[in-house]
Write an enzyme that holds these catalytic residues in place. Structure first.
Site, mmCIF file in Angstrom:
data_model
loop_
_atom_site.group_PDB
_atom_site.id
_atom_site.type_symbol
_atom_site.label_atom_id
_atom_site.label_comp_id
_atom_site.label_asym_id
_atom_site.label_seq_id
_atom_site.Cartn_x
_atom_site.Cartn_y
_atom_site.Cartn_z
ATOM 1 N N LYS A 266 12.940 5.264 -11.321
ATOM 2 C CA LYS A 266 11.929 5.178 -10.261
ATOM 3 C C LYS A 266 12.210 6.292 -9.283
ATOM 4 O O LYS A 266 13.363 6.760 -9.171
ATOM 5 C CB LYS A 266 12.025 3.834 -9.524
ATOM 6 C CG LYS A 266 10.725 3.401 -8.919
ATOM 7 C CD LYS A 266 9.799 2.886 -9.987
ATOM 8 C CE LYS A 266 8.484 2.397 -9.436
ATOM 9 N NZ LYS A 266 7.731 1.690 -10.467
HETATM 10 P P1 NAD Z 1 -1.787 1.477 -4.995
HETATM 11 O O1 NAD Z 1 -1.173 2.384 -4.002
HETATM 12 O O2 NAD Z 1 -2.852 1.992 -5.895
HETATM 13 O O3 NAD Z 1 -2.368 0.194 -4.247
HETATM 14 C C1 NAD Z 1 -1.601 -0.621 -3.421
HETATM 15 C C2 NAD Z 1 -2.529 -1.605 -2.748
HETATM 16 O O4 NAD Z 1 -1.748 -2.549 -2.016
HETATM 17 C C3 NAD Z 1 -3.489 -0.962 -1.750
HETATM 18 O O5 NAD Z 1 -4.749 -1.600 -1.823
HETATM 19 C C4 NAD Z 1 -2.817 -1.265 -0.417
HETATM 20 O O6 NAD Z 1 -3.747 -1.289 0.662
HETATM 21 C C5 NAD Z 1 -2.273 -2.640 -0.705
HETATM 22 N N1 NAD Z 1 -1.228 -3.060 0.220
HETATM 23 C C6 NAD Z 1 -0.183 -2.342 0.675
HETATM 24 N N2 NAD Z 1 0.541 -3.087 1.542
HETATM 25 C C7 NAD Z 1 -0.064 -4.289 1.594
HETATM 26 C C8 NAD Z 1 0.181 -5.485 2.303
HETATM 27 N N3 NAD Z 1 1.228 -5.583 3.142
HETATM 28 N N4 NAD Z 1 -0.649 -6.543 2.125
HETATM 29 C C9 NAD Z 1 -1.725 -6.453 1.292
HETATM 30 N N5 NAD Z 1 -2.011 -5.350 0.595
HETATM 31 C C10 NAD Z 1 -1.192 -4.280 0.748
HETATM 32 O O7 NAD Z 1 -0.569 0.879 -5.832
HETATM 33 P P2 NAD Z 1 -0.596 0.256 -7.296
HETATM 34 O O8 NAD Z 1 -0.321 1.350 -8.257
HETATM 35 O O9 NAD Z 1 -1.804 -0.604 -7.437
HETATM 36 O O10 NAD Z 1 0.720 -0.646 -7.240
HETATM 37 C C11 NAD Z 1 0.724 -1.957 -6.692
HETATM 38 C C12 NAD Z 1 1.953 -2.704 -7.172
HETATM 39 O O11 NAD Z 1 1.930 -2.750 -8.604
HETATM 40 C C13 NAD Z 1 3.285 -2.069 -6.798
HETATM 41 O O12 NAD Z 1 4.243 -3.095 -6.612
HETATM 42 C C14 NAD Z 1 3.650 -1.263 -8.032
HETATM 43 O O13 NAD Z 1 5.038 -1.031 -8.142
HETATM 44 C C15 NAD Z 1 3.155 -2.211 -9.112
HETATM 45 N N6 NAD Z 1 2.875 -1.573 -10.397
HETATM 46 C C16 NAD Z 1 2.001 -0.539 -10.516
HETATM 47 C C17 NAD Z 1 1.770 0.024 -11.767
HETATM 48 C C18 NAD Z 1 0.751 1.109 -11.971
HETATM 49 O O14 NAD Z 1 0.511 1.469 -13.133
HETATM 50 N N7 NAD Z 1 0.128 1.642 -10.945
HETATM 51 C C19 NAD Z 1 2.457 -0.452 -12.894
HETATM 52 C C20 NAD Z 1 3.347 -1.525 -12.746
HETATM 53 C C21 NAD Z 1 3.546 -2.076 -11.488
#
Ligand code: NAD
Length: 420
Positions: A107
């Protein structure tokens, strides 16, 4: 005290300790399995649009190199620390092993607030970060991907920066790229789609009727928006709550998720989206629903609300959304809440990233249908293994999922032996 000391890393260690005890792992192997193999911290001086120079901190942690290169996302978030990066890398290791991907976990990221950067500033931060990482990453050593705060465009800048250094296009250095530069059809949607595939499997097992079920999705970014759209449009579930870092909205009659997505595309967030009642972020997670999908940040289900959440299925789209204290409370609640643990639930992203990497190495392309079919096949296999193991040993789903992952890593370490 060590360089990773931080609340999220302590949480990942506590989860590991539970697994190590359950698997009866020898004490000589525990630290070897738990601590990252390598960690890099870099300082990134960047020209800002106003002529000043700002200095950002960047990190990359490679958790283990036993099964192949490391693989993991890149997070751009204001409070990112080495410890949080290390915790996320450790979870990636167990996730890749659970899903039989030939990777160790990694990461990385930059401590920055993307909402305060212009597009040009974001590009300079991204390129400088990759530039600093060039000695440590490579298609056979460590492959980056997107995570919170980064997207396809950032991956394209990473790929371009690395390729300019090598003198030829190396698109297998990152995954989650736009299709136009070697990305894979369906990668952007893969994590959210995987979340919904597993929710459907859980509903099926629990004999729940999707058309009579409701869902609340926290986070409306890559994972949350695709999951909410897919739940509403494909599964027929009524999405009654969505939220992001600016607003939490609840409408028992259902929210038009497509309209929400279009709004976010134009305005950047849900702040001015006016469908439904505005709810406090804390109460939002405690609203009644059949499916609760935290798809934003870590530890949102914790000891203060684990006893109060009212869902039947907890689908962990985010990494680490449930704290170990909350796990104990959920365990006491027995069959009430069916947990789909993060390393299974959100594995769709890394699985399709693996396809993208393989396609890049072989200069080969698969169609979106082929990609999605292969994704669901892997998820199905992992889901069945987790459910069987949990039943066999009467353990929570998280323990079962992590144990399968940790077991595979330790077996590989033992088989390879300890060098020198
Ligand atoms: P992103 O940046 O596209 O979106 C994050 C979202 O969370 C946004 O809508 C943001 O406004 C919201 N957010 C942030 N803080 C918040 C809070 N305190 N309360 C409510 N909403 C909040 O990120 P993503 O890629 O969608 O990732 C989200 C989660 O999924 C993370 O934990 C990431 O590690 C995990 N994840 C992502 C992927 C991927 O392929 N993108 C894969 C596995 C896991």
């Amino acid at each position: 005290m060590h360089i990773y000391d931080d609340e999220v890393f302590r949480m990942a260690c506590e989860q590991f300790r539970v697994i190590a005890n359950y698997l009866n792992i020898d004490k000589n192997d525990r630290d070897r399995l738990m601590f990252p193999k390598r960690a890099m911290a870099v300082t990134l001086p960047v020209h800002m649009d106003d002529g000043t120079t700002e200095t950002f901190q960047g990190y990359r942690v490679q958790h283990h190199l036993t099964l192949g290169p490391t693989k993991g996302g890149t997070r751009f978030a204001p409070n990112l620390s080495m410890g949080e990066t290390a915790a996320l890398a450790m979870w990636m290791s167990w996730k890749c092993a659970l899903n039989h991907l030939p990777y160790g976990g990694a990461k990385g990221g930059v401590a920055c607030d993307v909402t305060k950067l212009s597009t040009r500033e974001l590009e300079r931060v991204s390129r400088r970060y990759m530039q600093e990482m060039i000695p440590f990453v490579g298609p056979k050593t460590d492959i980056m991907g997107p995570d919170m705060g980064t997207n396809e465009q950032v991956m394209a800048w990473f790929m371009d920066t690395y390729s300019m250094h090598q003198g030829y296009a190396v698109n297998e250095i990152v995954t989650g790229k736009p299709v136009s530069v070697g990305g894979t059809e369906g990668r952007r949607e893969a994590t959210g789609r995987g979340v919904v595939y597993l929710i459907e499997r859980a509903m099926d097992m629990l004999k729940m009727n999707p058309e009579k079920s409701t869902a609340i999705v926290q986070g409306f970014g890559n994972v949350g928006s695709v999951a909410a759209l897919s739940l509403g449009l494909k599964s027929g579930v009524k999405v009654v709550g969505i939220s992001d870092h600016t607003a939490a909205l609840y409408n028992p009659n259902g929210i038009d998720v497509k309209a929400a997505e279009q709004h976010v595309r134009k305005k950047g967030n849900l702040r001015a989206f006016d469908e439904g009642d505005r709810i406090g972020a804390k109460e939002f997670l405690e609203l009644p629903c059949d499916i609760l999908a935290p798809c934003a940040i870590d530890r949102v289900i914790n000891e203060s609300n684990a006893g109060k959440i009212k869902c039947r299925i907890l689908a962990e789209g985010a990494n680490g959304p449930t704290s170990p204290e909350a796990d104990k409370i959920l365990e006491k609640r027995g069959e009430e809440v069916f947990v789909i643990p993060d390393i299974l639930c959100n594995a769709g992203g890394v699985i399709v990233s693996y396809f993208e990497w393989v396609q890049g190495l072989q200069a080969f392309m698969w169609s979106e249908t082929e990609v999605t079919d292969k994704l669901f096949r892997i998820l199905e296999h992992s889901f069945i293994q987790v459910i069987r193991r949990a039943k066999r040993d009467n353990i929570p789903h998280r323990t079962a999922a992590m144990a399968i992952g940790v077991e595979r890593v330790i077996q590989a370490k033992h088989t390879r032996g300890l060098f020198p």
